[in-house]
Design a protein around this motif. Structure first.
Motif, PDB file in Angstrom:
ATOM      1  N   ILE A  71      -5.794  -3.329  -5.389  1.00  0.00           N
ATOM      2  CA  ILE A  71      -4.921  -2.696  -4.401  1.00  0.00           C
ATOM      3  C   ILE A  71      -3.674  -2.133  -5.069  1.00  0.00           C
ATOM      4  CG2 ILE A  71      -3.439  -3.168  -2.418  1.00  0.00           C
ATOM      5  CD1 ILE A  71      -5.639  -5.179  -1.502  1.00  0.00           C
ATOM      6  N   GLY A  72      -3.136  -2.856  -6.050  1.00  0.00           N
ATOM      7  CA  GLY A  72      -1.959  -2.350  -6.740  1.00  0.00           C
ATOM      8  C   GLY A  72      -2.226  -1.031  -7.432  1.00  0.00           C
ATOM      9  N   ARG A  73      -3.364  -0.930  -8.090  1.00  0.00           N
ATOM     10  CA  ARG A  73      -3.700   0.311  -8.791  1.00  0.00           C
ATOM     11  C   ARG A  73      -3.924   1.456  -7.810  1.00  0.00           C
ATOM     12  NH1 ARG A  73      -7.735   0.541 -13.934  1.00  0.00           N
ATOM     13  NH2 ARG A  73      -8.066   2.782 -14.101  1.00  0.00           N
ATOM     14  N   ALA A  74      -4.592   1.181  -6.701  1.00  0.00           N
ATOM     15  CA  ALA A  74      -4.768   2.216  -5.679  1.00  0.00           C
ATOM     16  C   ALA A  74      -3.427   2.668  -5.128  1.00  0.00           C
ATOM     17  CB  ALA A  74      -5.665   1.695  -4.560  1.00  0.00           C
ATOM     18  N   THR A  75      -2.495   1.735  -5.007  1.00  0.00           N
ATOM     19  CA  THR A  75      -1.163   2.071  -4.509  1.00  0.00           C
ATOM     20  C   THR A  75      -0.414   2.941  -5.502  1.00  0.00           C
ATOM     21  OG1 THR A  75      -1.064   0.038  -3.201  1.00  0.00           O
ATOM     22  CG2 THR A  75       1.033   1.097  -3.735  1.00  0.00           C
ATOM     23  N   VAL A  76      -0.540   2.639  -6.790  1.00  0.00           N
ATOM     24  CA  VAL A  76       0.073   3.486  -7.817  1.00  0.00           C
ATOM     25  C   VAL A  76      -0.415   4.928  -7.669  1.00  0.00           C
ATOM     26  CG1 VAL A  76       0.123   3.981 -10.296  1.00  0.00           C
ATOM     27  CG2 VAL A  76       0.486   1.642  -9.484  1.00  0.00           C
ATOM     28  N   GLY A  77      -1.735   5.102  -7.560  1.00  0.00           N
ATOM     29  CA  GLY A  77      -2.293   6.442  -7.439  1.00  0.00           C
ATOM     30  C   GLY A  77      -1.841   7.149  -6.180  1.00  0.00           C
ATOM     31  N   ARG A  99      21.899  -2.246   4.835  1.00  0.00           N
ATOM     32  CA  ARG A  99      21.526  -1.593   3.588  1.00  0.00           C
ATOM     33  C   ARG A  99      20.597  -0.390   3.803  1.00  0.00           C
ATOM     34  NH1 ARG A  99      21.066  -4.836  -0.905  1.00  0.00           N
ATOM     35  NH2 ARG A  99      19.871  -3.112  -1.812  1.00  0.00           N
ATOM     36  N   ASP A 100      20.050  -0.213   4.994  1.00  0.00           N
ATOM     37  CA  ASP A 100      19.086   0.842   5.294  1.00  0.00           C
ATOM     38  C   ASP A 100      17.850   0.735   4.414  1.00  0.00           C
ATOM     39  OD1 ASP A 100      18.047   3.045   6.674  1.00  0.00           O
ATOM     40  OD2 ASP A 100      18.897   4.484   5.233  1.00  0.00           O
ATOM     41  N   VAL A 101      17.346  -0.497   4.263  1.00  0.00           N
ATOM     42  CA  VAL A 101      16.119  -0.777   3.516  1.00  0.00           C
ATOM     43  C   VAL A 101      15.176  -1.529   4.438  1.00  0.00           C
ATOM     44  CG1 VAL A 101      15.106  -2.035   1.566  1.00  0.00           C
ATOM     45  CG2 VAL A 101      17.309  -0.846   1.289  1.00  0.00           C
ATOM     46  N   ASN A 102      13.958  -1.021   4.629  1.00  0.00           N
ATOM     47  CA  ASN A 102      12.997  -1.753   5.451  1.00  0.00           C
ATOM     48  C   ASN A 102      12.145  -2.659   4.576  1.00  0.00           C
ATOM     49  OD1 ASN A 102      11.487   0.496   4.425  1.00  0.00           O
ATOM     50  ND2 ASN A 102      10.014   0.314   6.094  1.00  0.00           N
ATOM     51  N   VAL A 103      11.771  -3.807   5.138  1.00  0.00           N
ATOM     52  CA  VAL A 103      11.062  -4.853   4.396  1.00  0.00           C
ATOM     53  C   VAL A 103       9.886  -5.328   5.239  1.00  0.00           C
ATOM     54  CG1 VAL A 103      11.263  -7.056   3.196  1.00  0.00           C
ATOM     55  CG2 VAL A 103      13.282  -5.585   3.434  1.00  0.00           C
ATOM     56  N   ASN A 104       8.686  -5.224   4.718  1.00  0.00           N
ATOM     57  CA  ASN A 104       7.489  -5.607   5.466  1.00  0.00           C
ATOM     58  C   ASN A 104       6.467  -6.263   4.550  1.00  0.00           C
ATOM     59  OD1 ASN A 104       7.879  -4.223   8.250  1.00  0.00           O
ATOM     60  ND2 ASN A 104       8.355  -2.597   6.781  1.00  0.00           N
ATOM     61  N   THR A 105       5.529  -6.957   5.182  1.00  0.00           N
ATOM     62  CA  THR A 105       4.393  -7.544   4.480  1.00  0.00           C
ATOM     63  C   THR A 105       3.108  -6.887   4.965  1.00  0.00           C
ATOM     64  OG1 THR A 105       5.436  -9.701   4.177  1.00  0.00           O
ATOM     65  CG2 THR A 105       3.053  -9.658   4.157  1.00  0.00           C
ATOM     66  N   ILE A 139      -5.772   0.112   2.036  1.00  0.00           N
ATOM     67  CA  ILE A 139      -4.555  -0.690   2.002  1.00  0.00           C
ATOM     68  C   ILE A 139      -3.419   0.115   1.396  1.00  0.00           C
ATOM     69  CG2 ILE A 139      -3.579  -2.895   1.335  1.00  0.00           C
ATOM     70  CD1 ILE A 139      -6.111  -2.985   3.180  1.00  0.00           C
ATOM     71  N   ALA A 140      -3.716   0.904   0.367  1.00  0.00           N
ATOM     72  CA  ALA A 140      -2.682   1.744  -0.235  1.00  0.00           C
ATOM     73  C   ALA A 140      -2.104   2.727   0.773  1.00  0.00           C
ATOM     74  CB  ALA A 140      -3.253   2.493  -1.440  1.00  0.00           C
ATOM     75  N   ALA A 141      -2.942   3.211   1.685  1.00  0.00           N
ATOM     76  CA  ALA A 141      -2.460   4.136   2.715  1.00  0.00           C
ATOM     77  C   ALA A 141      -1.457   3.448   3.636  1.00  0.00           C
ATOM     78  CB  ALA A 141      -3.631   4.689   3.520  1.00  0.00           C
ATOM     79  N   ALA A 142      -1.730   2.191   3.990  1.00  0.00           N
ATOM     80  CA  ALA A 142      -0.788   1.442   4.827  1.00  0.00           C
ATOM     81  C   ALA A 142       0.525   1.223   4.091  1.00  0.00           C
ATOM     82  CB  ALA A 142      -1.403   0.109   5.235  1.00  0.00           C
ATOM     83  N   VAL A 143       0.441   0.884   2.812  1.00  0.00           N
ATOM     84  CA  VAL A 143       1.651   0.696   2.009  1.00  0.00           C
ATOM     85  C   VAL A 143       2.444   1.990   1.924  1.00  0.00           C
ATOM     86  CG1 VAL A 143       2.514   0.183  -0.305  1.00  0.00           C
ATOM     87  CG2 VAL A 143       0.653  -1.183   0.661  1.00  0.00           C
ATOM     88  N   ALA A 144       1.746   3.101   1.666  1.00  0.00           N
ATOM     89  CA  ALA A 144       2.425   4.387   1.530  1.00  0.00           C
ATOM     90  C   ALA A 144       3.164   4.761   2.813  1.00  0.00           C
ATOM     91  CB  ALA A 144       1.422   5.473   1.161  1.00  0.00           C
ATOM     92  N   PHE A 145       2.578   4.446   3.960  1.00  0.00           N
ATOM     93  CA  PHE A 145       3.260   4.721   5.225  1.00  0.00           C
ATOM     94  C   PHE A 145       4.534   3.899   5.350  1.00  0.00           C
ATOM     95  CE2 PHE A 145       3.955   3.354   9.656  1.00  0.00           C
ATOM     96  CZ  PHE A 145       4.357   4.567  10.185  1.00  0.00           C
ATOM     97  N   LEU A 146       4.445   2.597   5.071  1.00  0.00           N
ATOM     98  CA  LEU A 146       5.619   1.742   5.185  1.00  0.00           C
ATOM     99  C   LEU A 146       6.711   2.144   4.204  1.00  0.00           C
ATOM    100  CD1 LEU A 146       3.836  -1.700   5.543  1.00  0.00           C
ATOM    101  CD2 LEU A 146       5.003  -0.424   7.351  1.00  0.00           C
ATOM    102  N   ALA A 147       6.313   2.664   3.049  1.00  0.00           N
ATOM    103  CA  ALA A 147       7.278   3.072   2.034  1.00  0.00           C
ATOM    104  C   ALA A 147       7.905   4.427   2.317  1.00  0.00           C
ATOM    105  CB  ALA A 147       6.599   3.110   0.664  1.00  0.00           C
TER     106      ALA A 147
END
Length: 255
Positions: free
Chosen positions: A27-33, A184-190, A228-236
């Motif tokens: 998942i980490g590597r997919a997120t990098v890409g 701080r205007d930083v969102n934090v999620n799991t 999963i990377a798509a979900a991370v990219a949205f939150l980021a």
């Protein structure tokens, strides 16, 4: 260890910068890409396999981004500080932190090897705290922090007790961090994936077991690292910035 604050405003003339731990595989590597394709400069944190990390960097560059690989034990505060230092020296700062590094062991609670339990918690609990500590100090205004849990926290399958215990800790800590960063205007999620076709998930499972787990979701398949990377990219992303202090169960509907 650096204790610099993170107060600089983002500008439109520079790319956003992401630190991704566990970025050499799964998942980490997919997120990098995915983040590289979205225009991020990415620091690929990895534990030991430099060849895989460099392959992730090459994929990020091919996707149109910039990337470097930095080795760091996520439970070592000095090495993690160096990881963030690299992001600042190479790319000018940190906007997004994705903590995808993790460890899993399966055993009944009655038979769990306590040495393995300690190793699991060192990576999953201490490692998350160490990375989150640096992220809290350094992520710039408008940024995002994403940690990883598991849908097993709700499913509670047998043999997952040690892993669930570590990831429940991640969920609790992440919710606290979201509140501690008020102003701080930083969102934090799991993000809490369900069954996902990674090497870590598939290891030791026969095809019958894999098929049974895939059938649990109403969408009737395993998740993919790209899901999963798509979900991370949205939150980021700025589009996901209003989502804050949440556990996002990216699992195809498994309950």
């Amino acid at each position: 260890m650096s204790q610099r604050g993170a107060t600089s405003e983002p500008t439109t003339d520079r790319p956003r910068v992401a630190v991704v731990t566990g970025g050499s595989r799964g998942i980490g590597r997919a997120t990098v890409g995915r983040l590289a394709a979205d225009g991020y400069a990415v620091v690929v944190g990895y534990a030991g396999n430099r060849e895989q990390a460099e392959a992730a960097v090459a994929e990020a560059v091919a996707a149109g981004g910039r990337a470097v690989a930095v080795r760091a034990d996520v439970a070592d505060e000095r090495q993690v500080a160096d990881l963030f230092d690299a992001a600042e020296s190479e790319f000018g700062g940190v906007d997004v932190v994705v903590h995808a590094a993790g460890r899993m062991t399966l055993s009944t609670i009655a038979e769990v090897d306590l040495t393995e339990l300690d190793a699991l918690h060192r990576v999953n609990i201490r490692g998350t705290f160490v990375v989150a500590q640096q992220a809290a100090r350094r992520v710039r205004s408008g940024g995002a922090i994403v940690t990883f849990s598991t849908s097993q926290v709700g499913l509670a399958f047998p043999t997952y007790g040690a892993y669930i215990a570590s990831k429940a800790a991640v969920e609790g800590m992440t919710m606290v961090l979201a509140r501690e960063l008020r102003g701080r205007d930083v969102n934090v999620n799991t993000v809490a994936p369900g069954p996902t076709a990674t090497d870590m998930f598939l290891e030791g499972k026969d095809q019958e077991t894999v098929d049974r787990l895939a059938a649990m979701a109403p969408l009737e398949r395993l998740g993919t690292p790209a899901d999963i990377a798509a979900a991370v990219a949205f939150l980021a992303s700025p589009a996901g910035h209003w989502v804050n202090g949440q556990v996002v169960r990216a699992n195809g509907g498994v309950i």
